[in-house]
Design a protein around this motif. Structure first.
Motif, PDB file in Angstrom:
ATOM      1  N   UNK A   1     -17.522  -0.303  -5.772  1.00  0.00           N
ATOM      2  CA  UNK A   1     -16.692  -0.670  -6.815  1.00  0.00           C
ATOM      3  C   UNK A   1     -15.232  -1.093  -6.813  1.00  0.00           C
ATOM      4  N   UNK A   2     -14.673  -0.596  -5.868  1.00  0.00           N
ATOM      5  CA  UNK A   2     -13.538  -0.719  -5.339  1.00  0.00           C
ATOM      6  C   UNK A   2     -13.401  -1.860  -4.054  1.00  0.00           C
ATOM      7  N   UNK A   3     -14.571  -2.303  -3.518  1.00  0.00           N
ATOM      8  CA  UNK A   3     -15.009  -3.002  -2.406  1.00  0.00           C
ATOM      9  C   UNK A   3     -14.569  -2.022  -1.339  1.00  0.00           C
ATOM     10  N   UNK A   4     -14.592  -2.626  -0.039  1.00  0.00           N
ATOM     11  CA  UNK A   4     -14.627  -1.554   1.167  1.00  0.00           C
ATOM     12  C   UNK A   4     -13.926  -2.479   2.068  1.00  0.00           C
TER      13      UNK A   4
ATOM     14  N   UNK B   1       2.966  -9.326  -8.489  1.00  0.00           N
ATOM     15  CA  UNK B   1       2.959  -8.767  -9.834  1.00  0.00           C
ATOM     16  C   UNK B   1       2.433  -9.555 -10.816  1.00  0.00           C
ATOM     17  N   UNK B   2       1.966 -10.737 -10.853  1.00  0.00           N
ATOM     18  CA  UNK B   2       1.051 -11.324 -11.722  1.00  0.00           C
ATOM     19  C   UNK B   2      -0.323 -10.700 -11.744  1.00  0.00           C
ATOM     20  N   UNK B   3      -0.820 -10.652 -10.546  1.00  0.00           N
ATOM     21  CA  UNK B   3      -2.173  -9.889 -10.350  1.00  0.00           C
ATOM     22  C   UNK B   3      -2.117  -8.551 -10.683  1.00  0.00           C
ATOM     23  N   UNK B   4      -1.023  -7.722 -10.468  1.00  0.00           N
ATOM     24  CA  UNK B   4      -1.063  -6.219 -10.799  1.00  0.00           C
ATOM     25  C   UNK B   4      -1.170  -5.986 -12.198  1.00  0.00           C
ATOM     26  N   UNK B   5      -0.606  -6.960 -13.098  1.00  0.00           N
ATOM     27  CA  UNK B   5      -0.579  -6.710 -14.625  1.00  0.00           C
ATOM     28  C   UNK B   5      -2.045  -6.788 -15.067  1.00  0.00           C
ATOM     29  N   UNK B   6      -2.597  -7.806 -14.339  1.00  0.00           N
ATOM     30  CA  UNK B   6      -4.255  -7.939 -14.730  1.00  0.00           C
ATOM     31  C   UNK B   6      -4.992  -6.996 -14.122  1.00  0.00           C
ATOM     32  N   UNK B   7      -4.977  -7.005 -12.748  1.00  0.00           N
ATOM     33  CA  UNK B   7      -6.154  -6.364 -12.125  1.00  0.00           C
ATOM     34  C   UNK B   7      -6.010  -4.844 -12.182  1.00  0.00           C
ATOM     35  N   UNK B   8      -4.870  -4.315 -12.178  1.00  0.00           N
ATOM     36  CA  UNK B   8      -4.718  -2.937 -12.438  1.00  0.00           C
ATOM     37  C   UNK B   8      -5.302  -2.298 -13.641  1.00  0.00           C
ATOM     38  N   UNK B   9      -4.603  -3.041 -14.674  1.00  0.00           N
ATOM     39  CA  UNK B   9      -4.893  -2.611 -15.914  1.00  0.00           C
ATOM     40  C   UNK B   9      -6.361  -2.981 -16.225  1.00  0.00           C
ATOM     41  N   UNK B  10      -7.065  -4.102 -15.855  1.00  0.00           N
ATOM     42  CA  UNK B  10      -8.460  -4.424 -16.275  1.00  0.00           C
ATOM     43  C   UNK B  10      -9.233  -3.582 -15.721  1.00  0.00           C
ATOM     44  N   UNK B  11      -9.222  -3.175 -14.375  1.00  0.00           N
ATOM     45  CA  UNK B  11     -10.432  -2.313 -13.512  1.00  0.00           C
ATOM     46  C   UNK B  11     -10.320  -0.955 -14.194  1.00  0.00           C
TER      47      UNK B  11
ATOM     48  N   UNK C   1      -6.280   4.374  -5.981  1.00  0.00           N
ATOM     49  CA  UNK C   1      -5.625   5.825  -6.309  1.00  0.00           C
ATOM     50  C   UNK C   1      -5.112   5.880  -7.723  1.00  0.00           C
ATOM     51  N   UNK C   2      -4.417   4.923  -8.184  1.00  0.00           N
ATOM     52  CA  UNK C   2      -3.807   4.725  -9.350  1.00  0.00           C
ATOM     53  C   UNK C   2      -4.852   4.560 -10.312  1.00  0.00           C
ATOM     54  N   UNK C   3      -5.848   3.735 -10.162  1.00  0.00           N
ATOM     55  CA  UNK C   3      -6.940   3.825 -11.230  1.00  0.00           C
ATOM     56  C   UNK C   3      -7.680   5.168 -11.485  1.00  0.00           C
TER      57      UNK C   3
ATOM     58  N   UNK D   1       0.877  -1.162  -0.122  1.00  0.00           N
ATOM     59  CA  UNK D   1      -0.220  -0.053   0.109  1.00  0.00           C
ATOM     60  C   UNK D   1       0.781   1.343  -0.248  1.00  0.00           C
ATOM     61  N   UNK D   2       2.268   1.410   0.759  1.00  0.00           N
ATOM     62  CA  UNK D   2       2.897   2.452   0.814  1.00  0.00           C
ATOM     63  C   UNK D   2       3.248   2.787  -0.735  1.00  0.00           C
ATOM     64  N   UNK D   3       3.572   1.799  -1.533  1.00  0.00           N
ATOM     65  CA  UNK D   3       3.760   2.288  -3.055  1.00  0.00           C
ATOM     66  C   UNK D   3       2.749   3.159  -3.685  1.00  0.00           C
ATOM     67  N   UNK D   4       1.473   2.674  -3.284  1.00  0.00           N
ATOM     68  CA  UNK D   4       0.300   3.415  -4.141  1.00  0.00           C
ATOM     69  C   UNK D   4      -0.516   4.451  -3.271  1.00  0.00           C
TER      70      UNK D   4
END
Length: 417
Positions: free
Chosen positions: A356-359, A247-257, A368-370, A119-122
């Motif tokens: 939509x980003x859960x809670x 990293x595997x999840x980030x490629x898909x999850x961050x881009x897809x959403x 925040x990046x999205x 989380x610190x990175x984002x």
């Protein structure tokens, strides 16, 4: 310096995960009338959301496990804020099969221990700097490819590609392998119904990232891989399986959403040209327009949980070890929370109260990046595509899906520059 292996394609190089993905997420044009009828019956009920929507079951789910749905805003909020009752263990079956030891499938205290590092990175103060250095160049490079033509399919030529381009640059991945990364990232998520291709993509990304981590630890840069590869928990590096999974999840999850959220926002604005004009004239409305798109037709309609104990929701008994479908899409259109919820309105006063980003403790790390990516993309479109409008000679856009929502095409015209 550790040499990186070449990323390996699927054995069947012609396999198209994007078509398969449509099958898994469904082609439902409008699931919301059914969700409204179900919510009116009760805030919770027995049932598998996928089956209710006419989809095939998730083959990674254990057989003979009871399924339940939570549909109202009030009860969805309670469930997402009660991880001790509604555990994220539900994601060990599908996300775990796709990505490995994911923070998304962890519960406290393990979840909090690793999440704090990621989380610190984002945090917003870091993410904002990526807007100028990473997001804008990706956005403008893509737009340069069609801006002179006066027309485009904004999904296939823009929104489908720009968030993934951002992730590649953040991770500093080889540019010539971008399309293959995208393909494998999407394919690995298909494990819930296509185990063969999903597990193959899983293995091929899994063999690549340990070498990448080793290389960046030896020769660190300013990219996300270098930052997280050197991050420590209690004086030790993050476990490799947790890091590789992220990293595997980030490629898909961050881009897809982001791809889906931007696509829905553009579609609704073009279908409501008065609101598009309003946003063009008053950019201070941009944050709320983004939140309204996420509320109105968020990219993720359903979130899964696992009952850690017996619980009763709205009079419905849910035994321990059940799968609970927390239907964020139904909560986001609950008239008890949102006035006239089926109307898209960028001036809606409480648009940001969506799920939509859960809670709760599992709220999206990359939210925040999205928002930064969506803001930068929309700003570029408003600035660089004057007189933007739907193309009257092409089929109108149709947002589809029961699990994840997106239009597959968005044909537009504009004044070429």
């Amino acid at each position: 310096m550790t040499a990186l292996p070449k990323l390996r394609d699927l054995d069947n190089r012609e396999f198209n995960p994007f078509m398969e993905e449509r099958f898994f997420f469904g082609e439902n044009e409008d699931p919301y009338p059914l969700l409204a009828r179900l919510r009116e019956q009760n805030a919770a009920m027995a049932g598998d959301y996928r089956l209710m929507m006419g989809l095939q079951p998730d083959i990674t789910h254990p057989a003979n496990v009871p399924h339940f749905m939570i549909l109202s805003y009030e009860e969805v909020a309670k469930a997402l804020q009660s991880p001790q009752v509604f555990s994220n263990k539900a994601y060990t079956f599908n996300i775990g099969a796709s990505f490995g030891r994911s923070v998304s499938a962890m519960d406290a205290p393990e979840h909090g221990r690793y999440r704090r590092i990621f989380q610190k990175i984002f945090l917003p103060q870091f993410v904002k700097t990526w807007g100028d250095n990473i997001v804008d160049p990706v956005v403008n490079d893509l737009m340069d490819g069609f801006i002179a033509t006066g027309k485009a399919d904004l999904i296939q030529q823009f929104t489908l590609n720009y968030p993934f381009g951002v992730i590649y640059r953040q991770l500093d991945l080889p540019p010539d392998e971008g399309k293959l990364f995208h393909k494998l990232a999407v394919t690995q998520t298909l494990v819930s119904f296509d185990f063969k291709h999903g597990s193959e993509a899983n293995a091929k990304l899994g063999e690549y990232f340990p070498h990448l981590i080793e290389q960046r630890r030896a020769n660190p840069g300013n990219d996300l891989v270098s930052l997280l590869a050197r991050a420590e928990v209690d004086g030790e590096y993050l476990p490799e399986d947790v890091l590789v999974s992220f990293f595997r999840q980030l490629i898909n999850a961050a881009g897809d959403t982001t791809y889906r959220g931007t696509s829905v926002l553009l579609t609704k604005l073009l279908e409501n040209p008065d609101q598009l004009a309003m946003l063009r004239e008053d950019r201070s409305l941009m944050p709320n327009a983004i939140e309204e798109a996420l509320r109105f037709d968020g990219p993720v309609v359903e979130q899964a949980r696992w009952t850690a104990q017996d619980v009763e929701v709205a009079g419905v008994f849910m035994p321990a070890n059940s799968i609970v479908h927390v239907v964020a899409g139904a909560a986001n259109r609950d008239p008890a929370k949102f006035d006239d919820p089926d109307r898209f309105d960028i001036r809606r006063h409480n648009a940001s109260r969506h799920f939509s980003f859960s809670a709760g403790p599992h709220i999206c790390i990359g939210q925040h990046l999205a928002r930064v990516e969506m803001t930068r993309a929309m700003t570029a479109i408003l600035d660089r595509l004057p007189n933007l409008r739907l193309d009257p000679d092409m089929p109108p856009p149709a947002i589809r899906g029961a699990m994840m929502r997106v239009p597959h095409s968005l044909h537009v015209r504009f004044d070429p520059s």
